[in-house]
Motif scaffolding. Structure first.
Motif, PDB file in Angstrom:
ATOM      1  N   SER A 137       4.090   2.125   2.396  1.00 49.33           N
ATOM      2  CA  SER A 137       4.545   0.863   3.012  1.00 49.33           C
ATOM      3  C   SER A 137       6.053   0.653   2.902  1.00 49.33           C
ATOM      4  O   SER A 137       6.632  -0.126   3.652  1.00 49.33           O
ATOM      5  CB  SER A 137       3.813  -0.335   2.386  1.00 49.33           C
ATOM      6  OG  SER A 137       4.095  -0.410   1.001  1.00 49.33           O
ATOM      7  N   GLN A 167       0.926   3.380   7.421  1.00 48.11           N
ATOM      8  CA  GLN A 167       0.836   3.876   6.039  1.00 48.11           C
ATOM      9  C   GLN A 167       0.436   5.346   6.036  1.00 48.11           C
ATOM     10  O   GLN A 167       1.049   6.165   5.346  1.00 48.11           O
ATOM     11  CB  GLN A 167      -0.251   3.117   5.258  1.00 48.11           C
ATOM     12  CG  GLN A 167       0.101   1.748   4.780  1.00 48.11           C
ATOM     13  CD  GLN A 167      -1.055   1.177   3.968  1.00 48.11           C
ATOM     14  OE1 GLN A 167      -1.874   0.439   4.492  1.00 48.11           O
ATOM     15  NE2 GLN A 167      -1.131   1.524   2.714  1.00 48.11           N
ATOM     16  N   GLN A 216      -7.270   1.235  -3.036  1.00 49.00           N
ATOM     17  CA  GLN A 216      -6.384   0.097  -3.270  1.00 49.00           C
ATOM     18  C   GLN A 216      -7.017  -1.165  -2.671  1.00 49.00           C
ATOM     19  O   GLN A 216      -7.958  -1.082  -1.886  1.00 49.00           O
ATOM     20  CB  GLN A 216      -5.007   0.360  -2.627  1.00 49.00           C
ATOM     21  CG  GLN A 216      -4.233   1.487  -3.308  1.00 49.00           C
ATOM     22  CD  GLN A 216      -2.867   1.743  -2.685  1.00 49.00           C
ATOM     23  OE1 GLN A 216      -2.639   1.517  -1.506  1.00 49.00           O
ATOM     24  NE2 GLN A 216      -1.947   2.255  -3.500  1.00 49.00           N
ATOM     25  N   ILE A 225      -5.855   4.799   0.028  1.00 50.56           N
ATOM     26  CA  ILE A 225      -5.823   3.463   0.648  1.00 50.56           C
ATOM     27  C   ILE A 225      -7.131   2.720   0.359  1.00 50.56           C
ATOM     28  O   ILE A 225      -7.123   1.536   0.009  1.00 50.56           O
ATOM     29  CB  ILE A 225      -5.559   3.558   2.172  1.00 50.56           C
ATOM     30  CG1 ILE A 225      -4.112   4.020   2.415  1.00 50.56           C
ATOM     31  CG2 ILE A 225      -5.829   2.220   2.874  1.00 50.56           C
ATOM     32  CD1 ILE A 225      -3.781   4.372   3.855  1.00 50.56           C
ATOM     33  N   ARG A 235      -6.170   8.473   3.024  1.00 51.71           N
ATOM     34  CA  ARG A 235      -7.154   7.427   3.352  1.00 51.71           C
ATOM     35  C   ARG A 235      -8.012   7.068   2.134  1.00 51.71           C
ATOM     36  O   ARG A 235      -8.381   5.909   1.948  1.00 51.71           O
ATOM     37  CB  ARG A 235      -8.020   7.841   4.538  1.00 51.71           C
ATOM     38  CG  ARG A 235      -7.223   7.837   5.845  1.00 51.71           C
ATOM     39  CD  ARG A 235      -8.105   7.951   7.073  1.00 51.71           C
ATOM     40  NE  ARG A 235      -7.294   8.063   8.278  1.00 51.71           N
ATOM     41  CZ  ARG A 235      -6.763   7.033   8.944  1.00 51.71           C
ATOM     42  NH1 ARG A 235      -6.962   5.796   8.523  1.00 51.71           N
ATOM     43  NH2 ARG A 235      -6.037   7.235  10.031  1.00 51.71           N
ATOM     44  N   VAL A 287      -2.105  -0.141   8.605  1.00 51.11           N
ATOM     45  CA  VAL A 287      -2.726   1.001   7.911  1.00 51.11           C
ATOM     46  C   VAL A 287      -2.361   2.333   8.573  1.00 51.11           C
ATOM     47  O   VAL A 287      -2.045   3.303   7.879  1.00 51.11           O
ATOM     48  CB  VAL A 287      -4.266   0.825   7.817  1.00 51.11           C
ATOM     49  CG1 VAL A 287      -4.932   2.102   7.304  1.00 51.11           C
ATOM     50  CG2 VAL A 287      -4.603  -0.348   6.900  1.00 51.11           C
ATOM     51  N   GLY A 327       0.827  -1.208   0.000  1.00 53.98           N
ATOM     52  CA  GLY A 327       0.000   0.000   0.000  1.00 53.98           C
ATOM     53  C   GLY A 327       0.859   1.255   0.000  1.00 53.98           C
ATOM     54  O   GLY A 327       2.075   1.196   0.194  1.00 53.98           O
ATOM     55  N   ARG A 363      -5.775  -4.474   2.717  1.00 51.96           N
ATOM     56  CA  ARG A 363      -4.517  -5.048   3.208  1.00 51.96           C
ATOM     57  C   ARG A 363      -4.603  -6.573   3.348  1.00 51.96           C
ATOM     58  O   ARG A 363      -3.706  -7.304   2.914  1.00 51.96           O
ATOM     59  CB  ARG A 363      -4.178  -4.403   4.560  1.00 51.96           C
ATOM     60  CG  ARG A 363      -2.897  -4.912   5.176  1.00 51.96           C
ATOM     61  CD  ARG A 363      -2.687  -4.318   6.560  1.00 51.96           C
ATOM     62  NE  ARG A 363      -1.453  -4.827   7.155  1.00 51.96           N
ATOM     63  CZ  ARG A 363      -1.236  -4.889   8.448  1.00 51.96           C
ATOM     64  NH1 ARG A 363      -2.157  -4.468   9.300  1.00 51.96           N
ATOM     65  NH2 ARG A 363      -0.103  -5.370   8.903  1.00 51.96           N
TER      66      ARG A 363
END
Length: 198
Positions: free
Chosen positions: A12, A136, A158, A155, A152, A133, A9, A161
Protein backbone atom coordinates in the motif's frame (compact mmCIF):
# COMPACT_ATOMS: atom_id res chain seq x y z
CA UNK A 1 3.41 12.17 23.62
CA UNK A 2 1.20 12.03 20.51
CA UNK A 3 1.77 8.68 18.80
CA UNK A 4 0.35 8.01 15.34
CA UNK A 5 -0.13 4.41 14.25
CA UNK A 6 0.63 4.12 10.53
CA UNK A 7 -0.67 1.03 8.76
CA UNK A 8 -1.94 -0.35 5.48
CA UNK A 9 -2.03 -3.64 3.62
CA UNK A 10 1.00 -5.15 1.88
CA UNK A 11 2.01 -3.04 -1.13
CA UNK A 12 0.00 0.00 0.00
CA UNK A 13 2.96 2.35 0.46
CA UNK A 14 3.58 2.39 4.22
CA UNK A 15 7.32 2.82 3.65
CA UNK A 16 6.86 5.83 1.34
CA UNK A 17 4.64 7.40 4.01
CA UNK A 18 6.93 6.62 6.95
CA UNK A 19 9.97 7.91 4.98
CA UNK A 20 8.10 11.18 4.45
CA UNK A 21 7.61 11.60 8.22
CA UNK A 22 11.21 10.58 8.99
CA UNK A 23 12.47 13.17 6.46
CA UNK A 24 10.33 15.76 8.31
CA UNK A 25 12.28 14.97 11.50
CA UNK A 26 9.66 12.76 13.12
CA UNK A 27 10.77 9.69 15.08
CA UNK A 28 9.57 6.57 13.26
CA UNK A 29 9.47 3.21 15.05
CA UNK A 30 8.94 0.37 12.59
CA UNK A 31 7.36 -2.83 13.91
CA UNK A 32 8.82 -4.80 10.97
CA UNK A 33 12.36 -3.76 11.91
CA UNK A 34 11.71 -4.61 15.56
CA UNK A 35 10.20 -7.94 14.45
CA UNK A 36 13.50 -8.74 12.69
CA UNK A 37 15.54 -7.68 15.73
CA UNK A 38 13.71 -10.00 18.13
CA UNK A 39 14.54 -13.05 15.96
CA UNK A 40 18.24 -12.31 15.42
CA UNK A 41 20.54 -15.28 16.22
CA UNK A 42 20.79 -15.90 19.94
CA UNK A 43 17.68 -13.87 20.87
CA UNK A 44 15.05 -15.77 22.96
CA UNK A 45 12.48 -15.88 20.10
CA UNK A 46 15.16 -17.20 17.71
CA UNK A 47 16.04 -19.94 20.22
CA UNK A 48 12.36 -20.93 20.52
CA UNK A 49 12.00 -21.12 16.71
CA UNK A 50 15.18 -23.21 16.40
CA UNK A 51 13.98 -25.53 19.16
CA UNK A 52 10.58 -26.04 17.50
CA UNK A 53 11.60 -26.41 13.85
CA UNK A 54 15.28 -27.35 13.94
CA UNK A 55 17.81 -26.48 11.25
CA UNK A 56 15.11 -26.23 8.52
CA UNK A 57 14.11 -22.84 9.94
CA UNK A 58 17.66 -21.46 9.65
CA UNK A 59 20.01 -20.46 6.85
CA UNK A 60 23.71 -21.39 6.84
CA UNK A 61 24.61 -18.19 8.73
CA UNK A 62 22.07 -19.11 11.46
CA UNK A 63 19.66 -16.31 10.54
CA UNK A 64 16.03 -17.28 9.98
CA UNK A 65 15.08 -18.92 6.71
CA UNK A 66 12.22 -16.47 6.26
CA UNK A 67 10.90 -18.01 3.03
CA UNK A 68 10.69 -21.46 4.66
CA UNK A 69 9.12 -20.05 7.84
CA UNK A 70 6.61 -17.90 5.90
CA UNK A 71 5.51 -20.97 3.92
CA UNK A 72 5.15 -22.95 7.17
CA UNK A 73 3.09 -20.41 9.11
CA UNK A 74 0.88 -19.13 6.29
CA UNK A 75 -0.21 -22.67 5.44
CA UNK A 76 -0.97 -23.66 9.05
CA UNK A 77 -2.91 -21.27 11.34
CA UNK A 78 -1.80 -23.14 14.50
CA UNK A 79 1.87 -22.63 13.60
CA UNK A 80 1.25 -18.95 12.86
CA UNK A 81 -0.42 -18.59 16.25
CA UNK A 82 2.54 -20.27 17.97
CA UNK A 83 5.05 -18.01 16.20
CA UNK A 84 3.06 -14.86 17.03
CA UNK A 85 2.90 -15.98 20.67
CA UNK A 86 6.71 -16.11 20.75
CA UNK A 87 7.36 -12.87 18.88
CA UNK A 88 4.49 -10.41 19.52
CA UNK A 89 5.05 -9.83 23.28
CA UNK A 90 8.78 -9.20 22.67
CA UNK A 91 8.03 -6.88 19.75
CA UNK A 92 5.52 -4.92 21.86
CA UNK A 93 8.00 -4.45 24.71
CA UNK A 94 10.63 -3.05 22.33
CA UNK A 95 8.09 -0.76 20.58
CA UNK A 96 6.94 0.72 23.90
CA UNK A 97 10.54 1.38 24.93
CA UNK A 98 11.49 3.04 21.61
CA UNK A 99 8.34 5.19 21.47
CA UNK A 100 8.88 6.37 25.04
CA UNK A 101 12.40 7.52 24.05
CA UNK A 102 11.21 9.61 21.05
CA UNK A 103 12.23 13.27 21.19
CA UNK A 104 10.34 14.63 18.13
CA UNK A 105 7.04 16.60 18.60
CA UNK A 106 5.11 13.38 17.87
CA UNK A 107 6.10 9.83 16.93
CA UNK A 108 5.01 7.36 14.26
CA UNK A 109 4.56 3.65 14.91
CA UNK A 110 4.58 1.84 11.55
CA UNK A 111 2.93 -1.56 11.75
CA UNK A 112 1.36 -3.70 9.01
CA UNK A 113 -0.56 -5.53 11.77
CA UNK A 114 -1.45 -2.47 13.85
CA UNK A 115 -5.03 -3.60 14.48
CA UNK A 116 -4.52 -7.38 14.34
CA UNK A 117 -1.67 -7.36 16.89
CA UNK A 118 -3.32 -5.00 19.37
CA UNK A 119 -0.51 -2.45 18.78
CA UNK A 120 -3.25 0.11 18.05
CA UNK A 121 -3.62 0.33 21.86
CA UNK A 122 -0.19 2.00 21.93
CA UNK A 123 -1.25 4.94 19.72
CA UNK A 124 -3.45 8.05 19.99
CA UNK A 125 -4.57 8.11 16.33
CA UNK A 126 -4.38 5.77 13.37
CA UNK A 127 -3.39 6.66 9.81
CA UNK A 128 -4.19 4.15 7.06
CA UNK A 129 -2.37 4.26 3.71
CA UNK A 130 -4.95 2.83 1.33
CA UNK A 131 -4.97 1.42 -2.19
CA UNK A 132 -7.38 -1.00 -3.92
CA UNK A 133 -6.57 -4.71 -3.40
CA UNK A 134 -5.60 -5.21 -7.06
CA UNK A 135 -3.07 -2.37 -6.72
CA UNK A 136 -1.67 -4.05 -3.58
CA UNK A 137 -1.18 -7.31 -5.47
CA UNK A 138 0.41 -5.58 -8.47
CA UNK A 139 2.84 -3.51 -6.39
CA UNK A 140 3.79 -6.27 -3.96
CA UNK A 141 4.45 -8.76 -6.79
CA UNK A 142 6.60 -6.21 -8.64
CA UNK A 143 8.53 -5.18 -5.52
CA UNK A 144 9.23 -8.53 -3.88
CA UNK A 145 9.15 -10.90 -6.87
CA UNK A 146 6.64 -12.93 -4.85
CA UNK A 147 4.10 -15.19 -6.48
CA UNK A 148 0.63 -13.66 -6.76
CA UNK A 149 -1.00 -16.47 -4.76
CA UNK A 150 1.42 -15.86 -1.87
CA UNK A 151 0.62 -12.11 -1.88
CA UNK A 152 -3.09 -12.92 -1.89
CA UNK A 153 -2.59 -15.29 1.10
CA UNK A 154 -0.81 -12.51 3.01
CA UNK A 155 -3.65 -10.09 2.17
CA UNK A 156 -6.19 -12.70 3.33
CA UNK A 157 -4.30 -13.10 6.65
CA UNK A 158 -4.45 -9.33 7.25
CA UNK A 159 -7.52 -7.45 8.44
CA UNK A 160 -9.98 -6.83 5.54
CA UNK A 161 -9.52 -3.48 3.79
CA UNK A 162 -13.02 -2.23 4.75
CA UNK A 163 -12.45 -3.04 8.41
CA UNK A 164 -9.03 -1.34 8.40
CA UNK A 165 -10.60 1.79 6.88
CA UNK A 166 -13.43 1.77 9.43
CA UNK A 167 -10.90 1.79 12.30
CA UNK A 168 -8.77 4.64 10.87
CA UNK A 169 -8.66 8.13 12.35
CA UNK A 170 -7.21 9.37 9.04
CA UNK A 171 -6.84 7.80 5.59
CA UNK A 172 -4.51 8.75 2.75
CA UNK A 173 -5.18 7.46 -0.76
CA UNK A 174 -1.97 6.20 -2.37
CA UNK A 175 -3.41 5.11 -5.71
CA UNK A 176 -2.08 8.26 -7.43
CA UNK A 177 1.43 9.68 -7.83
CA UNK A 178 4.02 10.03 -5.04
CA UNK A 179 3.39 13.80 -5.14
CA UNK A 180 -0.32 13.23 -4.46
CA UNK A 181 0.63 11.12 -1.44
CA UNK A 182 3.13 13.71 -0.14
CA UNK A 183 0.56 16.53 -0.36
CA UNK A 184 -1.86 14.53 1.82
CA UNK A 185 0.93 13.65 4.26
CA UNK A 186 2.16 17.26 4.51
CA UNK A 187 -1.33 18.38 5.55
CA UNK A 188 -1.44 15.62 8.19
CA UNK A 189 2.07 16.47 9.42
CA UNK A 190 0.92 20.05 10.07
CA UNK A 191 -2.23 18.77 11.79
CA UNK A 192 -0.19 16.41 14.01
CA UNK A 193 2.24 19.20 14.94
CA UNK A 194 -0.74 21.31 16.08
CA UNK A 195 -2.28 18.40 17.99
CA UNK A 196 1.07 17.62 19.68
CA UNK A 197 1.08 21.13 21.16
CA UNK A 198 -2.48 20.91 22.50
Amino acid sequence: MLIIGLTGGIGSGKTAASDFFADAGIQVVDADIVAREVVEPGEPAWQAIKHRYGQSALLEDDTLNRAWLRQKVFSDPAERQWLEGETHPRIRESLIRQLSEASSPYAILVSPLLFESGQSELVSRTLVVDVPVETQVERACARDANAEDQIRRIIAAQIPREERLSKATEVVDNSGSPDDLYKQLQALHEKYLTLSQA
